[in-house]
Design a protein around this motif. Structure first.
Motif, PDB file in Angstrom:
ATOM      1  N   PHE A 157      10.870  41.525 -68.967  1.00  0.00           N
ATOM      2  CA  PHE A 157       9.886  42.413 -69.569  1.00  0.00           C
ATOM      3  C   PHE A 157      10.417  42.860 -70.923  1.00  0.00           C
ATOM      4  CE2 PHE A 157       7.719  46.303 -70.522  1.00  0.00           C
ATOM      5  CZ  PHE A 157       6.420  46.010 -70.168  1.00  0.00           C
ATOM      6  N   VAL A 158       9.629  42.639 -71.966  1.00  0.00           N
ATOM      7  CA  VAL A 158      10.059  42.895 -73.341  1.00  0.00           C
ATOM      8  C   VAL A 158       9.257  44.059 -73.917  1.00  0.00           C
ATOM      9  CG1 VAL A 158      10.470  41.852 -75.592  1.00  0.00           C
ATOM     10  CG2 VAL A 158      10.414  40.391 -73.556  1.00  0.00           C
ATOM     11  N   SER A 159       9.979  45.094 -74.330  1.00  0.00           N
ATOM     12  CA  SER A 159       9.303  46.260 -74.902  1.00  0.00           C
ATOM     13  C   SER A 159      10.332  47.154 -75.574  1.00  0.00           C
ATOM     14  CB  SER A 159       8.604  47.042 -73.784  1.00  0.00           C
ATOM     15  OG  SER A 159       8.034  48.227 -74.277  1.00  0.00           O
ATOM     16  N   GLY A 160       9.855  48.021 -76.433  1.00  0.00           N
ATOM     17  CA  GLY A 160      10.736  49.041 -76.998  1.00  0.00           C
ATOM     18  C   GLY A 160      11.148  50.014 -75.906  1.00  0.00           C
ATOM     19  N   LYS A 161      12.368  50.469 -75.946  1.00  0.00           N
ATOM     20  CA  LYS A 161      12.895  51.369 -74.909  1.00  0.00           C
ATOM     21  C   LYS A 161      12.157  52.710 -74.865  1.00  0.00           C
ATOM     22  CE  LYS A 161      16.408  48.741 -73.626  1.00  0.00           C
ATOM     23  NZ  LYS A 161      16.362  47.965 -72.424  1.00  0.00           N
ATOM     24  N   LYS A 162      11.556  53.115 -75.983  1.00  0.00           N
ATOM     25  CA  LYS A 162      10.875  54.406 -76.029  1.00  0.00           C
ATOM     26  C   LYS A 162       9.376  54.310 -75.741  1.00  0.00           C
ATOM     27  CE  LYS A 162      14.198  56.426 -79.193  1.00  0.00           C
ATOM     28  NZ  LYS A 162      14.435  57.103 -80.458  1.00  0.00           N
ATOM     29  N   SER A 163       8.886  53.105 -75.489  1.00  0.00           N
ATOM     30  CA  SER A 163       7.458  52.912 -75.234  1.00  0.00           C
ATOM     31  C   SER A 163       7.075  53.415 -73.845  1.00  0.00           C
ATOM     32  CB  SER A 163       7.116  51.419 -75.343  1.00  0.00           C
ATOM     33  OG  SER A 163       5.818  51.166 -74.843  1.00  0.00           O
ATOM     34  N   SER A 164       6.222  54.453 -73.800  1.00  0.00           N
ATOM     35  CA  SER A 164       5.793  54.966 -72.495  1.00  0.00           C
ATOM     36  C   SER A 164       4.942  53.928 -71.770  1.00  0.00           C
ATOM     37  CB  SER A 164       5.056  56.297 -72.640  1.00  0.00           C
ATOM     38  OG  SER A 164       3.967  56.168 -73.518  1.00  0.00           O
ATOM     39  N   ASN A 165       4.132  53.197 -72.512  1.00  0.00           N
ATOM     40  CA  ASN A 165       3.335  52.112 -71.928  1.00  0.00           C
ATOM     41  C   ASN A 165       4.263  51.051 -71.338  1.00  0.00           C
ATOM     42  OD1 ASN A 165       2.142  49.164 -72.809  1.00  0.00           O
ATOM     43  ND2 ASN A 165       0.576  50.457 -71.871  1.00  0.00           N
ATOM     44  N   GLY A 166       5.309  50.708 -72.068  1.00  0.00           N
ATOM     45  CA  GLY A 166       6.271  49.721 -71.599  1.00  0.00           C
ATOM     46  C   GLY A 166       6.952  50.153 -70.318  1.00  0.00           C
ATOM     47  N   TYR A 204      13.770  42.423 -65.338  1.00  0.00           N
ATOM     48  CA  TYR A 204      14.744  42.968 -66.284  1.00  0.00           C
ATOM     49  C   TYR A 204      14.021  43.435 -67.543  1.00  0.00           C
ATOM     50  CZ  TYR A 204      17.928  40.506 -63.209  1.00  0.00           C
ATOM     51  OH  TYR A 204      18.608  40.072 -62.105  1.00  0.00           O
ATOM     52  N   PHE A 205      14.374  44.621 -68.009  1.00  0.00           N
ATOM     53  CA  PHE A 205      13.760  45.242 -69.188  1.00  0.00           C
ATOM     54  C   PHE A 205      14.681  45.007 -70.388  1.00  0.00           C
ATOM     55  CE2 PHE A 205      10.889  48.865 -70.441  1.00  0.00           C
ATOM     56  CZ  PHE A 205      11.266  48.932 -71.757  1.00  0.00           C
ATOM     57  N   ILE A 206      14.167  44.353 -71.413  1.00  0.00           N
ATOM     58  CA  ILE A 206      14.940  44.140 -72.642  1.00  0.00           C
ATOM     59  C   ILE A 206      14.094  44.527 -73.853  1.00  0.00           C
ATOM     60  CG2 ILE A 206      16.316  42.291 -71.599  1.00  0.00           C
ATOM     61  CD1 ILE A 206      14.740  40.311 -73.423  1.00  0.00           C
ATOM     62  N   SER A 207      14.787  44.843 -74.937  1.00  0.00           N
ATOM     63  CA  SER A 207      14.104  45.133 -76.201  1.00  0.00           C
ATOM     64  C   SER A 207      14.300  44.026 -77.224  1.00  0.00           C
ATOM     65  CB  SER A 207      14.611  46.449 -76.797  1.00  0.00           C
ATOM     66  OG  SER A 207      14.247  47.518 -75.981  1.00  0.00           O
ATOM     67  N   ASN A 208      15.353  43.219 -77.028  1.00  0.00           N
ATOM     68  CA  ASN A 208      15.600  42.104 -77.942  1.00  0.00           C
ATOM     69  C   ASN A 208      16.380  41.019 -77.208  1.00  0.00           C
ATOM     70  OD1 ASN A 208      18.566  42.429 -78.462  1.00  0.00           O
ATOM     71  ND2 ASN A 208      17.874  44.413 -79.223  1.00  0.00           N
ATOM     72  N   VAL A 209      16.457  39.848 -77.785  1.00  0.00           N
ATOM     73  CA  VAL A 209      17.083  38.704 -77.122  1.00  0.00           C
ATOM     74  C   VAL A 209      18.581  38.913 -76.863  1.00  0.00           C
ATOM     75  CG1 VAL A 209      15.412  36.996 -77.887  1.00  0.00           C
ATOM     76  CG2 VAL A 209      17.395  37.460 -79.296  1.00  0.00           C
ATOM     77  N   THR A 231       4.164  44.973 -77.765  1.00  0.00           N
ATOM     78  CA  THR A 231       5.214  43.974 -77.974  1.00  0.00           C
ATOM     79  C   THR A 231       4.637  42.792 -78.747  1.00  0.00           C
ATOM     80  OG1 THR A 231       6.243  44.606 -75.880  1.00  0.00           O
ATOM     81  CG2 THR A 231       6.924  42.491 -76.842  1.00  0.00           C
ATOM     82  N   PRO A 232       5.214  42.480 -79.903  1.00  0.00           N
ATOM     83  CA  PRO A 232       4.662  41.373 -80.692  1.00  0.00           C
ATOM     84  C   PRO A 232       4.891  40.014 -80.009  1.00  0.00           C
ATOM     85  CG  PRO A 232       6.559  42.371 -81.810  1.00  0.00           C
ATOM     86  CD  PRO A 232       6.329  43.144 -80.562  1.00  0.00           C
TER      87      PRO A 232
END
Length: 76
Positions: A9-18, A33-38, A60-61
């Motif tokens: 799962f790719v998202s910004g750590k501060k995204s409430s939606n994420g 697994y939650f990641i923000s970047n590769v 997430t783009p």
């Protein structure tokens, strides 16, 4: 989600939606697994022939999810 061995799962750590969407992933597939970047991918999460799903928050783009896909394909 349950059809996959692992979910990235790719998202910004501060995204409430994420955070909410990640919790849904984790509910249906505990190997999520939650990641923000590769750079956060850990090859120890995976075994040979794992079927891996990639998803993300609405913000997430697509280019980032594609970058994660490429990184997963090149893990060794």
């Amino acid at each position: 989600m349950a059809d996959y061995d692992k979910i990235i799962f790719v998202s910004g750590k501060k995204s409430s939606n994420g955070k909410v969407l990640y919790d849904v992933c984790k509910k249906y597939n505990p190997n999520s697994y939650f990641i923000s970047n590769v750079d956060e991918l850990d090859k120890t999460w995976f075994t040979n022939n794992d079927k891996v799903g990639i998803c993300g928050a609405t913000s997430t783009p697509m280019w980032l999810m594609e970058k994660v896909k490429t990184a997963l394909e090149n893990l060794s």
